[in-house]
Motif scaffolding. Sequence first.
Motif, PDB file in Angstrom:
ATOM      1  N   VAL A 133       0.870  -1.175   0.000  1.00  0.00           N
ATOM      2  CA  VAL A 133       0.000   0.000   0.000  1.00  0.00           C
ATOM      3  C   VAL A 133       0.903   1.220   0.000  1.00  0.00           C
ATOM      4  CG1 VAL A 133      -1.771   1.247   1.252  1.00  0.00           C
ATOM      5  CG2 VAL A 133      -1.753  -1.232   1.265  1.00  0.00           C
ATOM      6  N   ALA A 134       0.565   2.153  -0.865  1.00  0.00           N
ATOM      7  CA  ALA A 134       1.465   3.276  -1.123  1.00  0.00           C
ATOM      8  C   ALA A 134       2.052   3.845   0.168  1.00  0.00           C
ATOM      9  CB  ALA A 134       0.742   4.351  -1.900  1.00  0.00           C
ATOM     10  N   ASP A 135       1.277   4.512   0.943  1.00  0.00           N
ATOM     11  CA  ASP A 135       1.755   4.983   2.245  1.00  0.00           C
ATOM     12  C   ASP A 135       0.557   5.483   3.056  1.00  0.00           C
ATOM     13  OD1 ASP A 135       1.167   7.680   1.552  1.00  0.00           O
ATOM     14  OD2 ASP A 135       3.015   7.709   0.394  1.00  0.00           O
ATOM     15  N   ASP A 136       0.835   5.834   4.304  1.00  0.00           N
ATOM     16  CA  ASP A 136      -0.237   6.252   5.201  1.00  0.00           C
ATOM     17  C   ASP A 136      -0.915   7.537   4.732  1.00  0.00           C
ATOM     18  OD1 ASP A 136       0.199   4.110   6.766  1.00  0.00           O
ATOM     19  OD2 ASP A 136       1.638   5.128   8.060  1.00  0.00           O
ATOM     20  N   THR A 137      -0.114   8.389   4.086  1.00  0.00           N
ATOM     21  CA  THR A 137      -0.688   9.656   3.630  1.00  0.00           C
ATOM     22  C   THR A 137      -1.820   9.402   2.645  1.00  0.00           C
ATOM     23  OG1 THR A 137       1.648  10.063   3.390  1.00  0.00           O
ATOM     24  CG2 THR A 137       0.196  11.958   3.176  1.00  0.00           C
ATOM     25  N   CYS A 138      -1.597   8.423   1.746  1.00  0.00           N
ATOM     26  CA  CYS A 138      -2.627   8.083   0.766  1.00  0.00           C
ATOM     27  C   CYS A 138      -3.896   7.668   1.487  1.00  0.00           C
ATOM     28  CB  CYS A 138      -2.178   6.909  -0.088  1.00  0.00           C
ATOM     29  SG  CYS A 138      -1.060   7.388  -1.357  1.00  0.00           S
ATOM     30  N   LEU A 139      -3.701   6.829   2.504  1.00  0.00           N
ATOM     31  CA  LEU A 139      -4.863   6.326   3.225  1.00  0.00           C
ATOM     32  C   LEU A 139      -5.588   7.468   3.934  1.00  0.00           C
ATOM     33  CD1 LEU A 139      -3.298   3.038   4.613  1.00  0.00           C
ATOM     34  CD2 LEU A 139      -4.941   3.270   2.758  1.00  0.00           C
ATOM     35  N   GLU A 140      -4.785   8.387   4.475  1.00  0.00           N
ATOM     36  CA  GLU A 140      -5.385   9.550   5.135  1.00  0.00           C
ATOM     37  C   GLU A 140      -6.233  10.340   4.141  1.00  0.00           C
ATOM     38  OE1 GLU A 140      -5.367  10.784   8.245  1.00  0.00           O
ATOM     39  OE2 GLU A 140      -4.279   9.046   9.032  1.00  0.00           O
ATOM     40  N   LYS A 141      -5.669  10.528   2.938  1.00  0.00           N
ATOM     41  CA  LYS A 141      -6.395  11.294   1.920  1.00  0.00           C
ATOM     42  C   LYS A 141      -7.671  10.575   1.522  1.00  0.00           C
ATOM     43  CE  LYS A 141      -2.402  13.512  -0.203  1.00  0.00           C
ATOM     44  NZ  LYS A 141      -1.474  13.367  -1.331  1.00  0.00           N
ATOM     45  N   LEU A 142      -7.542   9.249   1.431  1.00  0.00           N
ATOM     46  CA  LEU A 142      -8.692   8.447   1.047  1.00  0.00           C
ATOM     47  C   LEU A 142      -9.817   8.597   2.071  1.00  0.00           C
ATOM     48  CD1 LEU A 142      -9.060   6.590  -1.364  1.00  0.00           C
ATOM     49  CD2 LEU A 142      -8.454   4.663   0.075  1.00  0.00           C
ATOM     50  N   LEU A 143      -9.392   8.590   3.347  1.00  0.00           N
ATOM     51  CA  LEU A 143     -10.372   8.770   4.420  1.00  0.00           C
ATOM     52  C   LEU A 143     -11.065  10.119   4.300  1.00  0.00           C
ATOM     53  CD1 LEU A 143      -8.764   7.377   7.676  1.00  0.00           C
ATOM     54  CD2 LEU A 143     -10.869   6.627   6.597  1.00  0.00           C
ATOM     55  N   ASP A 144     -10.210  11.148   4.047  1.00  0.00           N
ATOM     56  CA  ASP A 144     -10.780  12.490   3.903  1.00  0.00           C
ATOM     57  C   ASP A 144     -11.843  12.512   2.808  1.00  0.00           C
ATOM     58  OD1 ASP A 144      -9.235  13.460   5.863  1.00  0.00           O
ATOM     59  OD2 ASP A 144      -7.696  14.324   4.552  1.00  0.00           O
ATOM     60  N   LEU A 175      -2.316  -8.261   8.752  1.00  0.00           N
ATOM     61  CA  LEU A 175      -2.594  -7.028   8.028  1.00  0.00           C
ATOM     62  C   LEU A 175      -1.691  -5.911   8.539  1.00  0.00           C
ATOM     63  CD1 LEU A 175      -4.741  -6.440   5.894  1.00  0.00           C
ATOM     64  CD2 LEU A 175      -6.125  -5.437   7.707  1.00  0.00           C
ATOM     65  N   SER A 176      -1.322  -4.992   7.644  1.00  0.00           N
ATOM     66  CA  SER A 176      -0.460  -3.903   8.109  1.00  0.00           C
ATOM     67  C   SER A 176      -1.271  -2.977   9.010  1.00  0.00           C
ATOM     68  CB  SER A 176       0.099  -3.124   6.925  1.00  0.00           C
ATOM     69  OG  SER A 176      -0.869  -2.228   6.450  1.00  0.00           O
ATOM     70  N   PRO A 177      -0.649  -2.444  10.040  1.00  0.00           N
ATOM     71  CA  PRO A 177      -1.373  -1.578  10.983  1.00  0.00           C
ATOM     72  C   PRO A 177      -2.026  -0.401  10.278  1.00  0.00           C
ATOM     73  CG  PRO A 177       0.867  -1.985  11.736  1.00  0.00           C
ATOM     74  CD  PRO A 177       0.764  -2.579  10.389  1.00  0.00           C
ATOM     75  N   GLY A 178      -1.366   0.088   9.233  1.00  0.00           N
ATOM     76  CA  GLY A 178      -1.896   1.235   8.501  1.00  0.00           C
ATOM     77  C   GLY A 178      -3.275   0.937   7.934  1.00  0.00           C
ATOM     78  N   VAL A 179      -3.378  -0.237   7.284  1.00  0.00           N
ATOM     79  CA  VAL A 179      -4.640  -0.597   6.647  1.00  0.00           C
ATOM     80  C   VAL A 179      -5.703  -0.901   7.705  1.00  0.00           C
ATOM     81  CG1 VAL A 179      -5.773  -2.263   5.134  1.00  0.00           C
ATOM     82  CG2 VAL A 179      -3.457  -1.482   4.616  1.00  0.00           C
ATOM     83  N   TYR A 187     -14.595  -3.214  18.700  1.00  0.00           N
ATOM     84  CA  TYR A 187     -13.489  -2.284  18.931  1.00  0.00           C
ATOM     85  C   TYR A 187     -12.222  -3.014  19.308  1.00  0.00           C
ATOM     86  CZ  TYR A 187     -14.590  -2.886  23.835  1.00  0.00           C
ATOM     87  OH  TYR A 187     -14.839  -3.396  25.059  1.00  0.00           O
ATOM     88  N   LEU A 188     -11.261  -2.305  19.175  1.00  0.00           N
ATOM     89  CA  LEU A 188      -9.960  -2.893  19.454  1.00  0.00           C
ATOM     90  C   LEU A 188      -9.098  -1.839  20.133  1.00  0.00           C
ATOM     91  CD1 LEU A 188      -8.032  -5.260  18.962  1.00  0.00           C
ATOM     92  CD2 LEU A 188      -7.368  -4.137  16.870  1.00  0.00           C
ATOM     93  N   GLN A 189      -8.556  -2.176  21.226  1.00  0.00           N
ATOM     94  CA  GLN A 189      -7.756  -1.181  21.918  1.00  0.00           C
ATOM     95  C   GLN A 189      -6.497  -1.837  22.469  1.00  0.00           C
ATOM     96  OE1 GLN A 189      -9.530   0.543  25.346  1.00  0.00           O
ATOM     97  NE2 GLN A 189      -8.659   2.561  24.944  1.00  0.00           N
ATOM     98  N   GLY A 190      -5.483  -1.060  22.616  1.00  0.00           N
ATOM     99  CA  GLY A 190      -4.264  -1.605  23.201  1.00  0.00           C
ATOM    100  C   GLY A 190      -3.345  -2.242  22.184  1.00  0.00           C
ATOM    101  N   ASP A 191      -3.647  -2.040  20.885  1.00  0.00           N
ATOM    102  CA  ASP A 191      -2.771  -2.581  19.875  1.00  0.00           C
ATOM    103  C   ASP A 191      -1.412  -1.891  19.989  1.00  0.00           C
ATOM    104  OD1 ASP A 191      -3.217  -4.132  17.004  1.00  0.00           O
ATOM    105  OD2 ASP A 191      -1.552  -2.706  17.035  1.00  0.00           O
ATOM    106  N   SER A 192      -0.378  -2.642  19.645  1.00  0.00           N
ATOM    107  CA  SER A 192       0.969  -2.072  19.785  1.00  0.00           C
ATOM    108  C   SER A 192       1.159  -0.872  18.860  1.00  0.00           C
ATOM    109  CB  SER A 192       2.008  -3.138  19.480  1.00  0.00           C
ATOM    110  OG  SER A 192       1.799  -3.606  18.166  1.00  0.00           O
ATOM    111  N   SER A 193       0.417  -0.863  17.764  1.00  0.00           N
ATOM    112  CA  SER A 193       0.586   0.248  16.845  1.00  0.00           C
ATOM    113  C   SER A 193      -0.163   1.473  17.343  1.00  0.00           C
ATOM    114  CB  SER A 193       0.073  -0.145  15.454  1.00  0.00           C
ATOM    115  OG  SER A 193      -0.288   1.007  14.753  1.00  0.00           O
TER     116      SER A 193
END
Lengths: 776, 705
Positions: free
Chosen positions: A23-34, A68-72, A92-98
């Motif tokens: 996956v390209a990078d986190d920024t892409c995912l952020e933009k996608l979310l936006d 799965l990558s934490p980003g995705v 929900y999920l909480q306490g993940d290392s990421s």
Amino acid sequence: MDLECSRLLPALCAVLVDPRQPVADDTCLEKLLDWFKTVTEGESSLLLLQEHPCLVELLSHVLKLQDLSPGVLSFSLRLAGIFAAQENCFQYLQGDSSLFVASAASQLLVHILALSMRGGAEEQPCLQGDDWPTCAQKIMGHVEESLCSTATPKVTQALNVLTTTFGRCQSPWTEALWVRLSARVACLIERDPIPAAHSLVDLLLCVARSPVFGSSNGNLWEMVAQALSCLGPTHVGPLALGILKLEHCPQALRTQAFQVLLQPLACVLKATVQAPGPPGLLLRAKGTRAVAITPGLLDGMADDAMTVDALLASKSSCAGLLCRTLAHLEELQPLPQRPSPWPQVPLLGAAVTVLRLCDGSATPVSSVGGHLCRTLAGCVRVQRAALDFLGMLSQGTSPQELVMQVLAVLLECLESPGSSPTVLKKAFQATFRWLLSSPKTPSCSGLGPHIPQFLRELFLVLQKRLCSPCWEVRDSALEFLTQLSRHWGGEADFSCALLASEVPELAWQLLQDPESYVRASAVTATGQLSSRGLHAPTSPQHAVARQSLLRELLRILSTDSEGFPRRAVMQVFTEWLRDGHADVARDTEQFVATVLQLASQDLDWEVRVQGLELALVFLGQTLGPPRTHCPYAVALPEAAPARPLTEALRALCHVRLFDFAFRALFDCDRPVAQKSCDLLLFLRDKIASYNSLGEANPNTNSVEVSPWRRWAGEQTQPQEDQEPEAVLAMLRSLDLEGLQSTLAESSDHVEKSPQSLLQDMLATGGFLQGDEADCY
Amino acid sequence: MKLYCLSGHPTLPCNVLKFKSTTIMLDCGLDMTSTLNFLPLPLVQSPRLSNLPGWSLKDGNAFLDKELKECSGHVFVDSVPEFCLPETELIDLSTVDVILISNYHCMMALPYITEHTGFTGTVYATEPTVQIGRLLMEELVNFIERVPKAQSASLWKNKDIQRLLPSPLKDAVEVSTWRRCYTMQEVNSALSKIQLVGYSQKIELFGAVQVTPLSSGYALGSSNWIIQSHYEKVSYVSGSSLLTTHPQPMDQASLKNSDVLVLTGLTQIPTANPDGMVGEFCSNLALTVRNGGNVLVPCYPSGVIYDLLECLYQYIDSAGLSSVPLYFISPVANSSLEFSQIFAEWLCHNKQSKVYLPEPPFPHAELIQTNKLKHYPSIHGDFSNDFRQPCVVFTGHPSLRFGDVVHFMELWGKSSLNTVIFTEPDFSYLEALAPYQPLAMKCIYCPIDTRLNFIQVSKLLKEVQPLHVVCPEQYTQPPPAQSHRMDLMIDCQPPAMSYRRAEVLALPFKRRYEKIEIMPELADSLVPMEIKPGISLATVSAVLHTKDNKHLLQPPPRPTQPTSGKKRKRVSDDVPDCKVLKPLLSGSIPVEQFVQTLEKVSRFLGRHGHTTRISLSRAHYGSWRQQGDVAAWTCSRRPLSTQEEAASTRRCDEPGRVGQRRAHPCQSLELPQLTPCCQRGARLHLSVRIWEAAAMVLDAQEFRE
């Protein structure tokens, strides 16, 4: 969602859930979310999910995947949250290392809590804990359990969830939530050391700010008061500042918070104040008599052991604490809700003492003082912070004698050979602010009574600094000189002291400095001095070179290899033209023609923009000032134009303003083209107003419109003056509005589209290129 | 171990260290501040100076008016200037074995010591130190000799008279020992006693100690010194700098693990940052010259002047002063500028690398080539033809009492356009200026002292961790003028021991061990017995042979057969004749107790320093034939040096009994220091028996062969 995007979406979802696909990078995912956020705001999420089953598949698929990558994962959770805001309930999920996942999970948790409460509790605002929906019960149980945990990360998470909750939700149920949890939070404050102190401070402030609680929350204020007395100096500062920024808060608590904030400075003062004698601080400055400063608020404050420990622990802890304290107070000072009375005098005393500790001239009276003296001697970081703070204190009213002492300290700092360039810069800034605020007396001198003497000493220092081998120092000295002469150029005392020194002469010489920044500052400074008529007194040595500053600046504009000095020259020229500088007024048209010609050929786009600015000023002077665009402004009668339109246009043609403007319209640098567009629009507008005034319209029909590209072309040969008629025709033939809107679109407007984003992400995954076989 | 402090001047030290039967003088600084009490020596007849009124007592008694002159309220001695020598009475200087010189400023008293005290030893110094030191001495002699002054005042030195004089003459110390300057002949003779050394070179002194110079970063060829025996290490830190100026950087690592660190030569201006001062220097120079004034820089002919010229090289063009001539006037100006360029190996890395480029290390060569910098031996001759104003003049002496600087002070002192900029920190500028008052000339004080400041010292001490620090008393308290600056003193644990002039310090030492070698045949005969896993013991009977501070265990003499009285005793060449050994005590070693003791001692010693020693305390049943006192035996388990490794390999190759365990031939034993009997060259034969015989501890791991 447009069709093209709908078409690309399934492929993208496939890429996201495929662990083999990068996956390209986190920024892409952020933009996608936006983008998704925008989409869901516009249309129903339910519809969106129905139309794009791939999204539901993505979300359900993600939950099953292990590697799965934490980003995705974070992306999916947040995407789910976006849909959940309308639809309902996810795990929900909480306490993940990421950190991504933890943050996303925490936010999701808050969403869910808010949703479930809204669903069940809207009609019963003061719902008791037992009646909460199961989902909310479960979440609260989890938070409560975490708050009691001994593991700091768990406590931090719980506190973060609560902070987000109180920050986002301001429904009445949050009050019930606080009632239920406050005891647990209070327990945290009683622990030693206090766990997750940073998050705790955030939570307390967030609750305090929440409008739900009103002003009658005794329990909360008690807790905050306790935190103020228990937290270590590192965390207590932000809490105290936050409290003091609150609009409504018990006065006792404000007093306590302010004392906490002042504590480090009180320690410093106590450690350096002479014990015998009148209570208060004796400030001594060179050549002035000692003045007792009543510590006011600082008086009677007990030494806080934790603060003293932090000050003595290490050099970095001491410097850090003092810098933070000074920054907090600096932030507080201009606010309307700052504590009153504001202890201006003791604070000044503290700032001066800190500076004296840094330069080694403070006299300690205790072992703490001796230690501070050793720790802070030569500490540039604290010195800078104290100078900033001192500069800010200039806004308050201080006794005249104290002002003189502050100025003396600043002068010593400026004078000291040990002051580093960054400290000098801050000292110049602080000195300027103090001069600016120096009390004006109604006497013949516009400046304060002691200022002339100070200025004489200041210029001696400035003189030396202008000769410094360190270019940063020469540069800040010139900037300071520019500021000074801009404000006091007209004052007799000022110009008298300035002209008695060698400062103007040195500024002139720095026009040839090897460092381009210094040359640029020298250009601005000499330009400013010249505008104020503060010319360097001529000495036979440099008489020839000094014949005209104008000539020297033109030389810099045409030959300097660096952009900064040339930009500075253009700014000075623009200012000169605007102010009607004598050298310019002698032959304005010739001046403008020469400068525009040089500017139009400059390789630096900022110089060209500045050239257009100068052209605009000239236009304004030739055709009258621009009209105000404010529709409510009182409509002044249009002033009669200075001269007939044809004549004005001819003048503009004569200085080759149109050559420059038309060529700039197609400049490869967008700001130049935009500026030129604005200029031509202004011109067209002006001509229209001439026409409306009934002046004869020059006959343009008969003029053959020469191809206007001729101006925009690369021709640099001098050509005969353009006829005004041709220019007008040209103006009419241009779609300036169209051009303006095209230019207004950012150059990356294509790249910013969601379609492009999807394509990019797929391209990274190798999908658009199609055949995987190609790789082999 | 003792330290005799002959000079109280912290930056011009002269100390004598008695260490393991050697007597080592550390530096030989000359305190020249005494010259400030004298009238300047004008190179050109000065009516002002020669017409100063004589000084008379309050009651009008004028018997001193020939010797003392008054100028602007100060009283000066009208005589050839004299210097305050290091103490010569505290210790018999003829017993000094060697003199170690740290840098060229710290050797100016050398001719007084080597030529007039019966000194017969050797002086060690690096080549640049000697060459530039020679230049400084040559300049000094030249400055004083070329202005012959018949008068030599001595009346005022009478204690009863001195008491009546005004300050500072009244308070001057040891005036009776003040001496006139030496001659060039004495300089040459003194310098001929110097042996040149290079950084990190190890010099053995009588087999007892080893001395090593280390780069100190302060000046060309400047050094700190390590003085060490096998188990003791003394570091001597003199003028050192951590700034990146022209010399090779300071070697700090080699100072680690010293028992004693003698710390001298810190910066004299601890509050001034050299960078800031260079900035001041440049700014004030530019301001003066721009106004048409001249700049006078009183300086030494070597050292900071190189850095100042380099700084001006970059600055003058940017300040638009390229047309202003720089003059460097000194009898040794030419040699100084040239020497600086040829000592490439002593320069910082940056400058060293320039040796491989077609440009000289220092840019002053380019200043000379382009005629911006000109140098002259004196104001007479070519200089007077070339002289152009406004200009910048670098010249000596920084005390303003002799040298060409006196002339410029007289010439330029009357105009406020001119400026004198003090860059050398050795003299108080106010005192230096006193005989020139009233003075219209501007005075700027920009002392540039690149030596260590207290922050750097505290970092250095944390880094090298000496057990004890010894320093001049001035460093153990804040400067008198800034008594609140607790940061301006040495802060270390345990607190530094301080010394003052004419004091003798007993230096504390915890380690008292000697290295003893075992002869291979003796080692072969040892049969270690494993008494606990990892620990083996062997008993040893041997004769301790000591020569030139080296100790060797030899096989014991075969007991002579009791013979009838008339038979002659057989003469043995190898083994010294000795009396019959006392009968061995019999019994067994209490092994468990013994091993516990060993471990306890080894743990204790392991904490101190990296050498692990196992000590058999109270292991003393035998006797020293002559000394009769053994406190402890120890066995070293420290890593072997390369030399020892080679020796060990060689010895291991010797045929041994196959199948039988052999002691590691190179295992060394350590004995308490043998100071009382270690006279140089003495021959000692000691036979030793320890415990029931002797015990030896060996590491089982060394028997893996």
